[in-house]
Every structure is written in C-alpha cells, then in structure tokens.
Scaffold this motif. Structure first.
Motif, mmCIF file in Angstrom:
data_model
loop_
_atom_site.group_PDB
_atom_site.id
_atom_site.type_symbol
_atom_site.label_atom_id
_atom_site.label_comp_id
_atom_site.label_asym_id
_atom_site.label_seq_id
_atom_site.Cartn_x
_atom_site.Cartn_y
_atom_site.Cartn_z
ATOM 1 N N LEU A 143 22.152 10.661 12.487
ATOM 2 C CA LEU A 143 23.504 10.247 12.854
ATOM 3 C C LEU A 143 24.570 10.697 11.859
ATOM 4 O O LEU A 143 25.763 10.607 12.151
ATOM 5 C CB LEU A 143 23.565 8.720 12.998
ATOM 6 C CG LEU A 143 22.989 8.137 14.292
ATOM 7 C CD1 LEU A 143 22.860 6.630 14.195
ATOM 8 C CD2 LEU A 143 23.830 8.520 15.500
ATOM 9 N N ASP A 194 27.024 13.292 13.123
ATOM 10 C CA ASP A 194 27.933 12.711 14.123
ATOM 11 C C ASP A 194 29.042 11.910 13.458
ATOM 12 O O ASP A 194 30.192 11.945 13.887
ATOM 13 C CB ASP A 194 27.148 11.805 15.073
ATOM 14 C CG ASP A 194 26.100 12.570 15.857
ATOM 15 O OD1 ASP A 194 26.485 13.375 16.700
ATOM 16 O OD2 ASP A 194 24.912 12.352 15.613
ATOM 17 N N GLN A 238 32.047 13.756 12.372
ATOM 18 C CA GLN A 238 32.957 14.215 13.417
ATOM 19 C C GLN A 238 33.764 13.085 14.041
ATOM 20 O O GLN A 238 34.725 13.340 14.768
ATOM 21 C CB GLN A 238 32.162 14.924 14.510
ATOM 22 C CG GLN A 238 31.425 16.155 13.996
ATOM 23 C CD GLN A 238 30.666 16.857 15.100
ATOM 24 O OE1 GLN A 238 31.250 17.273 16.091
ATOM 25 N NE2 GLN A 238 29.365 16.995 14.936
ATOM 26 N N ILE A 266 30.688 8.103 23.723
ATOM 27 C CA ILE A 266 29.654 8.877 23.032
ATOM 28 C C ILE A 266 28.666 9.393 24.068
ATOM 29 O O ILE A 266 28.572 8.870 25.170
ATOM 30 C CB ILE A 266 28.926 8.056 21.940
ATOM 31 C CG1 ILE A 266 28.288 6.804 22.534
ATOM 32 C CG2 ILE A 266 29.865 7.704 20.800
ATOM 33 C CD1 ILE A 266 27.500 5.985 21.523
ATOM 34 N N SER A 267 27.938 10.436 23.697
ATOM 35 C CA SER A 267 27.030 11.069 24.651
ATOM 36 C C SER A 267 25.769 10.229 24.837
ATOM 37 O O SER A 267 25.501 9.289 24.080
ATOM 38 C CB SER A 267 26.645 12.464 24.148
ATOM 39 O OG SER A 267 25.802 12.351 23.012
ATOM 40 N N GLN A 279 23.601 10.355 21.731
ATOM 41 C CA GLN A 279 24.145 9.525 20.655
ATOM 42 C C GLN A 279 23.890 8.046 20.922
ATOM 43 O O GLN A 279 23.553 7.288 20.018
ATOM 44 C CB GLN A 279 25.646 9.796 20.507
ATOM 45 C CG GLN A 279 25.943 11.165 19.919
ATOM 46 C CD GLN A 279 27.412 11.523 20.018
ATOM 47 O OE1 GLN A 279 28.078 11.171 20.984
ATOM 48 N NE2 GLN A 279 27.913 12.250 19.030
ATOM 49 N N ILE A 336 28.720 16.054 22.637
ATOM 50 C CA ILE A 336 29.520 15.152 21.809
ATOM 51 C C ILE A 336 30.900 15.078 22.435
ATOM 52 O O ILE A 336 31.587 16.080 22.564
ATOM 53 C CB ILE A 336 29.612 15.642 20.360
ATOM 54 C CG1 ILE A 336 28.243 15.558 19.693
ATOM 55 C CG2 ILE A 336 30.628 14.841 19.576
ATOM 56 C CD1 ILE A 336 28.253 15.932 18.238
ATOM 57 N N THR A 338 25.375 21.907 20.273
ATOM 58 C CA THR A 338 26.215 20.747 20.528
ATOM 59 C C THR A 338 27.697 21.107 20.438
ATOM 60 O O THR A 338 28.126 21.722 19.464
ATOM 61 C CB THR A 338 25.879 19.645 19.504
ATOM 62 O OG1 THR A 338 24.547 19.254 19.698
ATOM 63 C CG2 THR A 338 26.795 18.452 19.689
#
Length: 1196
Positions: A457, A460, A463, A479-480, A483, A597, A993
């Motif tokens: 994580l 992520d 970002q 969030i995807s 995720q 993402i 991604t």
C-alpha cells in the motif's frame, strides 16, 4: 472515526425536567428563558454544532438503549412477547398532562389563556422527549439485532426492509406516543363540550349528539381507509420503487454502457404511477373527510338549533346562547378531527409493532455452532491451507461455516483463537484509510508501517492527496477494486489474529502485487507465516507452496491432503490440475493485470461531494414558485378562489347569526319573530351547505394540483439523475441521491401542499378575525399594528434558527442510515473480528448527534409557541377590553361575535407562523429536487443525426489525435492517442497501473468526452451521434458482475427483445444451462438483491450470457474474468473466441496469457501509446510489453 464524537463539543445542558411536578414547572420556565439564547444566536448567524444544547444523560441513547434491551430480554423470556410492555416499562416517566380550563372578565381571559399556554408547552416538551426516547430505544435494539441475525433469517429481509424498520416503523411508534393522549383527551373534550351545551340548550343538544354518533363512525372508516392506502403506498409501491432505484444507482454503469436507462426509467415510472394512484385515492377520501369534519360543527349546530325551536315555541336565541354554543361547537372540531386519525394510527402502530416483534424474534446466529475452545490438530497451527474448486462448489460457504455464519444442521465446527476475515468482495467503511486498517485498534506505528509495506500500500499512499488520512468514500467508490481488497487485507493483518480466512484475496490485484502479497504476506516466508491461513483461491499455481489443500465439490470436501499426496493418489485432482496445464507452463504467479487507481476520484471527490448542496442559496419564494409551476397555475388559482369564498361564507354565516340574535333582543312582536325563524334557520343552513361544497371543491382541486406537482417533479428529478455523467455517481454517495427520491419526494407528495393549504386557511382566518373585531371595536386596529410587527419579528427570529437546525438535523440523519447500511453490508466481517460492541457504541454516537438537533428543535418550537400564544392572549384581552370600553354602543351579539373570533385567533396565528416556517423549511426539499436540473449533464441520448440501420457493420475503430481529461485542472488522461483496428480484429490493451486502459474504453463509450481529436467507428465520428445510438450498438462485459433483483430472464434480457429459446442457447454457451434448469422456476428464478444468491463466478457468467444476446460488431472486455477460476476463465475465453469471431474485440488485459492470442496488442503508459503491433513483434523488440510478459513469468 472516534468512539465518542460528542466529546469534541463544549457541553451545554438545559435543566432536567424529570423531577417532581413543581420542579418540572420551574425548570420548564427557566428553559424557556435559556432557549432565547439559542434563537438569538441563530438570528445573528447560522447555527453550528457548538451553539446547541446537549442531551441530559437520561435522554441519551447510552442510557435509554441498555434499559430498553434489559426490559425486552425479560419479556421474551415469557411465553408471549410484549414489545409494547417493554416500551412502557422502559419509559416510566410518560407524563399525562391535560389542559382545558366589565374588566375583570377581560383580565381573567388573559390569565386563563396564559396558564393554559405554560401548561400546554410543558406537556408538549415532555411528550416529545418521551416519544424520542422510545424511538431511540427501538433503533438501538434493531441495530443490535441486525448484528446477531442468522443468515437464514437475513434472507427474509432485504437491506431496505431492515432500514425501513429503523426509519418508518420506529418513527410510527414515536408519532403514536406524541398523540397517545388524544385517545382519552379527545373523548373528554367532546363530553365536556356536550355537557356545557346541555346547560345552554337543554335536551335539544341530543339531536347534535345523535348526529355526531352517526358521523364519527363514518369518519373512522374513512380515516382507516386512508391509512390503509398510505400503508400500501409506503410498504409496497414505495419500497418497490426505492429498491429498484437503489439497484439502478448501484448498477448505473451497466445501465449507461448498455443504454438501458429508458427501459428502467419506464419501469420505475410504472411503479410511480401506482403510487400516484394511491395518493389520488387517498386525496379524494381526504376531500370527503374534510367536508364532513368541517361541516360537523355547522351540522350539529343546525340540528341543535332546529330542535331547540321545535321543542318549545317560546325558545329564543340570545347572543349568550348562540356564541357560547358556537364556541363549544368549535371546540368539538379538533377532537373530532383527531380521534379517527389516532384510532387508525393505533391500528398502524399495531402493524409496526408486529413487524418489529417478528424481526426482533427472528432466529439469531447460534454461538454454540462453533466450538472456540478446540485443542485438536486437524489443521496444524501455522499452516497455509488452500481451498479450491469450481464456481459454485461451496468454497466461500466453507469459510462461512468456519466463521459460524452458516446454519448448522449436523456435525461440528471447531476452531481456536481470534479470527480475521477478508471477504471476497471487500468491505470498506466510509472513513479514513488509516481508520479502515486500524479498525478500532490503537496505532502501533512500526507495526502499522510493516503492514502497509506487506500489503503493497505504500506506493498508493504516495499518490493519495492526504496519504493514509484520505477519506474513503461510501462503498470505497474512490479507490479501485484491488486497493479495496488490499486495505481489507491490511485490516486483517493489523488485527494480529490467530486464524486468517482469506476469500479469494488475490483475484482483484495485478500480477506484481499478487506476487508481492504472496511472498511478503501470505506465503511460507511472509509476515503471516506463523499464523493459520485458510486461502480460497482460483490460482492452482500457488498450490505447491501450501501445507494442505481442500478440494470442494457440490458443497462437500471431495479431497484433502498435501499437493504431492493429491497429485499422486487422487486421479480427480490430477484431472483438475491438468485442466490448467497450459497455465502451469506459462505463468508462475497470480497473473492479473490492469488494476485501476482512480486518481480522478481521489482528486475530485471533495468538489463533487458537495455538488448536491451547492445550490442552496435560492430564496424560499422562488422555490415555492417552482412548486406552484409544477402544481399548475390553473389549479392554484381555483384553490385560492375556493378557500377565499369558503372563508367569506363562514364569516357571513356568523354575521347572519349575530344579526339574528340582535333582532331577537329587540323583538316587540314575538309572533312575527316566530314566523321568520324558520326562514332565518334555512338561510343559516344554506350558507353552511354552500360553505361545505366550497371546501369540497377546494380540497378536490388541491388534490389535482398536488398530484400534478408530484408527477412533474418526480419525472423531472428522475430524468435529471439519469442524464448525469457517470463520474457524478462515482463521487457522490448513492444515499444522498436516494434521499431525494424518498424523504424529499415524501415532502412533495404528502406534506408541502398541506402546509400551503393550512397557511392559506390561517391567513384568511386571521384577516377575517381582524376585520370582524375591528368592525366591532375600531380602536383594535391600534393594537393590531404593533402586535403584527412583533409577530413578524418573532417569525424572522424563529425561521432563521429553525431552518438551520432542521438542515443540521437532516444532515445528521444521513450518518445514522449510512452507518446502519454500512453495518448490514459488513456484518460478517464485524462479527468475525468480534467488534459488535464497538459498532453499537458508534451507532449510539451518531444517534446521539441526531437527537441533539431534534432536542434543540423541540426547544425552538416551545420558544415560538410560548411567545405566539402570549401575543394571542393579548389580542383576546384587548378585544375584550375595547368592547367593555365601548359600553352600550356595541350590541351584545357583536360583542359575542368579536370575542368568539378573538378566542380562536391565537390558534390561527400560531398555525400561520408555524406553517410559514414549515413552508420555508420544507422548501429545501423542493430546492434539493430541482438542483439536479442545474448540474452538468451528459450529451443527448438521441440527436438529429442517426447512424444507418445495421451500423457498425465492419467494426473498424479509429482514434485520431485523441486527448481526454477528467477535469480541466487535471492533466491529460489520454494524450494524443492515434490508432486504428481492422475489421473483426482482436486487440489486447495492456499497461501498468494508471496507464489509461480504462480511460480508453470510457472514451469509446463516451463516458468521458474528449477534449481534442475524434473517434471514428465505421466512418462515423461518434461525437456527432447520440449516446444511445452509440452505446446501444456496442457491447461490453464489465469487470464487476452487476445483477439486478428480479428473474434470471429479466437480468438477461431486461428489454424483453429475445425469446426463451435464445435465452437457453446463450445459457448453454456459458455453461449455465444445467444450473438454471436445476432451479425450481428455471428462467423465472428470483435473483436476490445484488445477485447475492449466486456466486461471484456465476454472476460473471450471467453477464457473459447477457453480452452474447447483444449481437454487435464491437465487444469490449474489461478484466471480465478476474473473479472466476481458471476453468471458467477458459470457458469464457473459448466462448468469446467462438461466438465473437466475426466481431472486433478489445480486451483490457487481465490474465496476460489471453492477450498472447490477440492479433495485435496496444501498450499504454501515462495515457500515451508506447507500442502497437502483433504479440510476436512486440516480444522481439524487447520493449515495455516484453518486460511485462517477463514479470508475469510467461514463457514464450
């Protein structure tokens, strides 16, 4: 976010009124004085949370809920349950207060009215607090029950039905409590009025009583019928509409991509028409009810006066008899209006109690189904266990049995230690990312960082705008899927449990993340290596690294052992492995590619999140005009004319009586007077009859207008919502939109026209009263002007505070429902972690906040009532004073008329100000409904330019210098993309991604409009045609398998375009025919809400069958098999190749081996095309695609 959200606010309390009666009166007076502080602050500035008074401890859910649960537990120990008994025992302080009690009389009138005001407001305050205690107790018990409900019982209740218990049925109990005293006070008032009438008119009053006894049962029946219609409206059609709407909003992506909005819009409008029909029937019955209720005092007085004359020819009507009798007849009106409603409300409350009892007595999970003190060793501690099997074989059910979520028929389930559970469809809270991971635990920073690193994580978080403090939206919309799954996994890891149950955790993440998770976390050398892990997986390449394998088949464990044992001894298992032999040789780890993402959502959620409330500056007048426009001006002017004429006739009727009694006082020839009395009585009756007809006409045109407004505003709202771009749904909580179709639309359907009608009536009453009193005492106009100024000042003060409190209360109600819905969605996870107590405390916190606003609203209402009624008492006093000062210059009949009107003006003025406030406050609902019209819409569904029949016939797609961005202040999501497919070509789309793969498909369907360039399909620029002409001729199998409640048939073919034979053909192609044929109703088998009675793999296959029915030349696969096992994946891929051989197919890469068979591969990075060629040529170049293949472990 916090366990006690109320601790952030400075605590300000009003005096507790639960002490003795005298102390209660004193504290009430003090509170009325203190409440002025609240109103004055609200007038100077918008009220905030810190300005409000807190609840007393005895009124808070922390005290009420445990007491009620204790009483309820005692009741269910008895042979018959007594839900109402538990309520009565809990609320021991229900207070039954009653009130009714030249110059000396004027002063007496003032002080009697003042005493009545204080006692009445004391009663109302305590009554409202008692009622909300009951609602709080019931809500708390429903919430706790929802956490313990067995899955078998849960199948009997949809989420909407359980939420309805918390909102509608609990609210019904509260409203019944508020009005419960009318069951005895209304008959008491009727009896007392009749007794006093007897004293004035003697036995002739029996005629009026007889008429009452005839009319009341009719009104009771009408009220019961109206209530029954409303029950049907609320519990049937409204539930159907909201359920369908909820599914439409949750599946809005499918509706838009398949251009199904008009079909579902028609379906929803059909249900809405049934609702409107019920409203129409209810409105017409109410019209008749209003006719009888309004005319009852007149009919009773007419019958009584007629008998009074005929009993004794010497009887004469004096001013004393007439106006005393009229006042008493007016007293009859309110209890006669309330009593039937209360009786029918009792019947409805009984239904609500029955529903609540059924739910609360439903079967709970049995903790004894799972033995948690097991010390055996069937699964050795610290081992990694894989559970495999085909779609629908019972893998997830196996984990549910370990958790104790399944109903045990026989056998035993034994486990030891704490449990952490990661569900197949990740459950995420609407909270910060950090709080989702901590899940109520204290922050241990070193271990927390280790968990973030193990769950991959950290990249992520870099970002995200606010790192781990970024708030995750409702259902994790920003969030995807990958995720969400990793956040859910991190929550389990941080709990440091003894047993980990992982339901297909790796299916939603891409290849390098899957490899990272297995190596760093789940595998033999991962962070959890010392823990017992049971992993459901579709990836057989992981099996050699496990300690034990369980093979599921048709809900049974068909094989169990180590990998080597099963390979060497079990022929069936060897066959299972051989099915995936190609994947064994080609892929080394979990080969899933394409996790998205949603930086778009993360950057824009805060700006979009407030879009539904940014149009709140409209004046209430402009909003009312919008409503009247929907109401239809013709019906509006007819309504005003009817009520104006009705009030004029009411005044004329009383003036006629006044003139009649004045003549009686002056009679010299009694014989002549007796001859004219029948004529005067006839005129009196005729005026009353015409008045009744006008009331009936007014109610009828009001019903017609309100139905017109309901239809128009609902249609406008639905049309506006369905035309919103998809991004709006992804960044706004669905609950907010549903709230417009439920709470706000309820105001339009039921309340707003009632408020307008009441305000109009009160306005006309007040004007008529002032005219009558002023005609008797012209000096009264001197008092009216300052009193009117004070009224308007009070109104301005009250509206400013009340409007803000109600808005805050509305905002505080959403978290209660959202938290409850969130709990229902994640109940298995909450129970697995053993966090029921924490969530109950959190529920008490959000309920407490809502109660604070309700409590302060009660305070502001009492502040208003005391002042308005005080001014009303002053008006009575001055009216009486001026007629005393006038002496003999004013006739006794005129005095009686003005005083009787003055006595009623207090209620009229009170209602007038209240309804003006209600109109302004509830205009917010209409404003919220209309605000969607101001929001940006997607392009038209149909344009003047239409594509030719059979377009596209070749399937050639061309991107020409195409650029796209999600917002003007963001960078380009696609940057100068240019490529062209050939007819019937199979193209794979790959990229790391955030490369822009999903953006590319969004642009093809015009979910995202381009900023430059164009997309051409078979010679037509898609920006020049309507969205439905485009989307209706494209085909897509999306990543998320979304199904709607309804039959298998309606899910496959919602438009009803295909025959049953065609449906069976596509089911056979998807390997679902045998399964559907095994169902009792086959194609008519009911799929539950969200498709919960099918496995995720089966849902994906239904989506594939749905796509097979759409015979188009272009197909997009968006990671369509990420949730199914490899055997099913092979089935899907082979079906697509066979059935779509003559179509252009764009495949957003999932398992990379699938794009190796593509004719060409498009490689994206940061919105640009890196490579576009055949797989063979790309591998030879040793470029980006070659690197990705090498990372996936695919041998070429």
């Amino acid at each position: 976010m916090t366990s006690n959200i109320v601790s952030h606010h400075p605590r300000r309390y009003l005096k507790d009124s639960s002490s003795a009666w005298f102390g209660c009166c004193i504290s009430c007076c003090i509170n009325l004085l203190l409440s002025f502080r609240l109103i004055s602050i609200g007038y100077k500035k918008p009220l905030e949370r810190d300005d409000l008074f807190e609840l007393n401890e005895s009124d808070s859910p922390y005290s009420v809920c445990p007491n009620f649960e204790k009483q309820w537990r005692k009741e269910i120990q008895k042979s018959t349950t007594g839900f109402m008994v538990a309520i009565i025992l809990t609320i021991g302080n229900i207070l039954f207060y009653s009130y009714e009690s030249g110059y000396g009389y004027a002063i007496a009138l003032f002080f009697v009215g003042l005493s009545q005001t204080l006692l009445h407001q004391l009663y109302q305050r305590n009554n409202m607090l008692t009622a909300v205690k009951i609602k709080t107790a019931v809500v708390g018990l429903i919430y706790k029950k929802a956490l313990t409900l067995a899955n078998a019982s849960r199948q009997n209740y949809t989420t909407g039905e359980i939420v309805n218990l918390m909102s509608a049925d609990a609210q019904q109990l509260m409203e019944m409590t508020v009005n419960i005293n009318l069951l005895w006070s209304a008959p008491f008032q009727i009896v007392m009025a009749v007794v006093f009438l007897w004293k004035e008119l003697g036995p002739s009053v029996l005629a009026g009583v007889a008429l009452l006894l005839l009319v009341i049962p009719v009104n009771v029946q009408i009220a019961a019928k109206v209530k029954n219609l409303k029950v049907r409206y609320l519990n049937k059609y409204s539930d159907q509409r909201v359920k369908l709407l909820s599914e439409m909003l949750h599946g809005i992506k499918i509706l838009k991509l398949y251009a199904w909005e008009p079909a579902y819009q028609r379906k929803l409008m059909s249900i809405r028409e049934h609702e409107v029909d019920v409203l129409k029937s209810s409105g017409y019955l109410t019209t008749y009810s209003m006719l009888t209720l309004t005319c009852i005092p007149f009919m009773v007085s007419l019958a009584t006066f007629g008998v009074f004359f005929h009993l004794d020819g010497e009887n004469a009507l004096t001013a004393t008899k007439v106006f005393t009798s009229i006042s008493l007849f007016n007293i009859l009106r309110l209890p006669l209006f309330d009593l039937p409603s209360v009786i029918s409300a009792v019947a409805q409350t009984k239904v609500s109690l029955s529903r609540l009892e059924d739910f609360l007595c439903a079967e709970d999970l049995n903790p004894e189904d799972v033995n948690t003190n097991y010390s055996g060793s069937n699964i050795p501690e610290g081992s990694l266990v894989a559970v495999v099997g085909q779609v629908g074989s019972g893998k997830s059910s196996f984990l549910s049995a370990v958790l104790g979520e399944m109903e045990k028929l026989e056998g035993t389930v034994q486990r030891r230690g704490s449990v952490a559970y990661v569900s197949q469809q990740a459950w995420i809270q609407n909270d910060s990312l950090q709080e989702n991971i901590l899940f109520g635990a204290n922050l241990n920073m070193p271990y927390y960082k280790l968990v973030l690193e193990s769950c991959a994580l950290l990249p992520d978080l870099e970002q995200l705008l606010n790192g781990d403090q970024t708030e995750i939206g409702e259902r994790g919309v920003n969030i995807s899927g990958g995720q969400k799954q990793r956040v859910s996994l991190a929550r389990a890891v941080y709990s440091n449990a003894d047993l980990y149950l992982l339901d297909d955790t790796l299916s939603a993440v891409d290849v390098h993340i899957g490899k990272h998770l297995f190596e760093k976390l789940i595998g033999p050398s991962g962070l959890l290596k010392s823990k017992t892990r049971i992993l459901v997986t579709h990836n057989v390449t992981l099996l050699p690294h496990t300690d034990l394998i369980i093979v599921m088949e048709k809900g049974r464990i068909s094989q169990m052992g180590t990998y080597q044992e099963l390979i060497s001894k079990r022929a069936n298992f060897t066959e299972l492995i051989q099915v995936f032999s190609a994947e064994h040789t080609n892929e080394k780890t979990t080969p899933v590619e394409g996790e998205k993402i949603c930086i778009l959502c993360l950057l824009s959620i805060f700006s979009f999140h407030s879009s539904l409330s940014k149009y709140s500056s409209s004046s209430s007048l402009s909003v009312v005009l919008k409503y009247l426009q929907a109401f239809n001006w013709r019906w509006m002017w007819l309504t005003v004319a009817a009520y104006l004429a009705q009030n004029a006739l009411a005044i004329g009727q009383n003036l006629w009586l006044s003139t009649w009694t004045a003549e009686t006082a002056k009679i010299s020839d009694f014989t002549e007077w007796k001859q004219s009395q029948n004529y005067k009585l006839l005129i009196y009756g005729l005026l009353g009859f015409i008045q009744g007809l006008l009331i009936c006409c007014g109610a009828y045109v009001l019903t017609k207008g309100s139905l017109s407004a309901s239809r128009t505003l609902h249609h406008q709202l639905l049309d506006d919502v369905l035309h919103l771009p998809l991004q709006c749904f992804e960044t706004n909580p669905v609950g907010q939109i549903i709230n417009r179709f439920t709470k706000d639309l309820f105001i339009v359907d039921v309340r707003f026209h009632y408020y307008l009608r009441t305000w109009l009536n009160c306005t006309l009453d007040v004007i008529g009263t002032i005219l009558v009193i002023t005609s008797a005492s012209p000096l009264f106009i001197v008092v009216v002007i300052p009193l009117g100024y004070i009224y308007f000042t009070i109104q301005r003060y009250y509206i400013a505070s009340s409007r803000q409190i109600r808005r805050l209360a509305g905002a505080s109600h959403s978290p209660v429902i959202s938290h409850f819905s969130e709990t229902l969605a994640g109940r298995s996870t909450i129970r697995a972690f053993g966090h029921q107590g924490r969530f109950i405390r959190r529920n008490n916190d959000v309920v407490y906040e809502n109660l604070v606003y309700f409590y302060n609203n009660v305070i502001s209402n009492r502040w208003l009532s005391v002042r308005l009624e005080f001014l009303g008492n002053l008006m009575v006093f001055f009216a009486a004073l001026f007629v005393v000062l006038a002496g003999n210059t004013v006739s006794s009949s005129t005095v009686g008329l003005s005083i009787s009107y003055a006595l009623n003006v207090s209620n009229s003025l009170n209602f007038w100000v209240r309804k003006a406030c209600e109109i302004e406050t509830n205009a917010v609902s209409i404003e919220r409904i209309c605000e969607f019209a101001k929001m940006d819409k997607e392009k038209p569904w149909i344009m003047s330019k239409r594509p030719p029949e059979g377009w596209p016939d070749r399937g050639i797609i061309e991107f020409v210098n195409y650029k796209a961005q999600y917002r003007k202040d963001l960078g380009l999501a696609l940057d100068d993309v240019s490529f062209q497919t050939r007819s019937k070509e199979k193209v794979g789309i790959v990229g790391r991604t955030g490369a822009g793969k999903s953006t590319l498909t969004n642009c093809l369907f015009r979910v995202l409009e381009g900023s430059e360039g164009k997309i051409i399909i078979d010679g037509i620029d898609i920006s020049t045609i309507g969205l439905h002409d485009l989307r209706g001729n494209l085909n897509i199998i999306p990543q998320d398998p979304i199904l709607f409640s309804g039959t298998v048939q309606s899910n496959l073919d919602p438009l009803g375009k295909h025959s049953d034979l065609e449906l069976w053909e596509v089911l056979e192609l998807c390997d679902l025919k045998v399964f559907v044929q095994s169902l009792p109703k086959k194609l008519l088998h009911e799929i539950s809400e969200g498709g919960e009675n099918l496995s995720v793999g089966q849902r994906q296959l239904v989506c594939l069958a749905r796509a097979l029915l759409r015979k188009t030349k272009i197909l997009v696969l968006d990671e369509a098999t990420a949730s199914v096992d490899m055997e099913t994946d092979n089935l899907v891929q082979s079906t697509i190749k066979r059935e779509f051989y003559n179509c252009t197919v764009l495949t957003v890469a999932h398992r990379l081996h699938t794009v190796m068979d593509s004719e060409r591969v498009l490689v994206l990075d940061a919105g640009r095309i890196l490579e576009y060629d055949t797989p063979h040529n790309l591998l030879q170049r040793k470029g980006a695609f070659s690197e990705m293949v090498a990372e996936a472990g695919i041998r070429t």
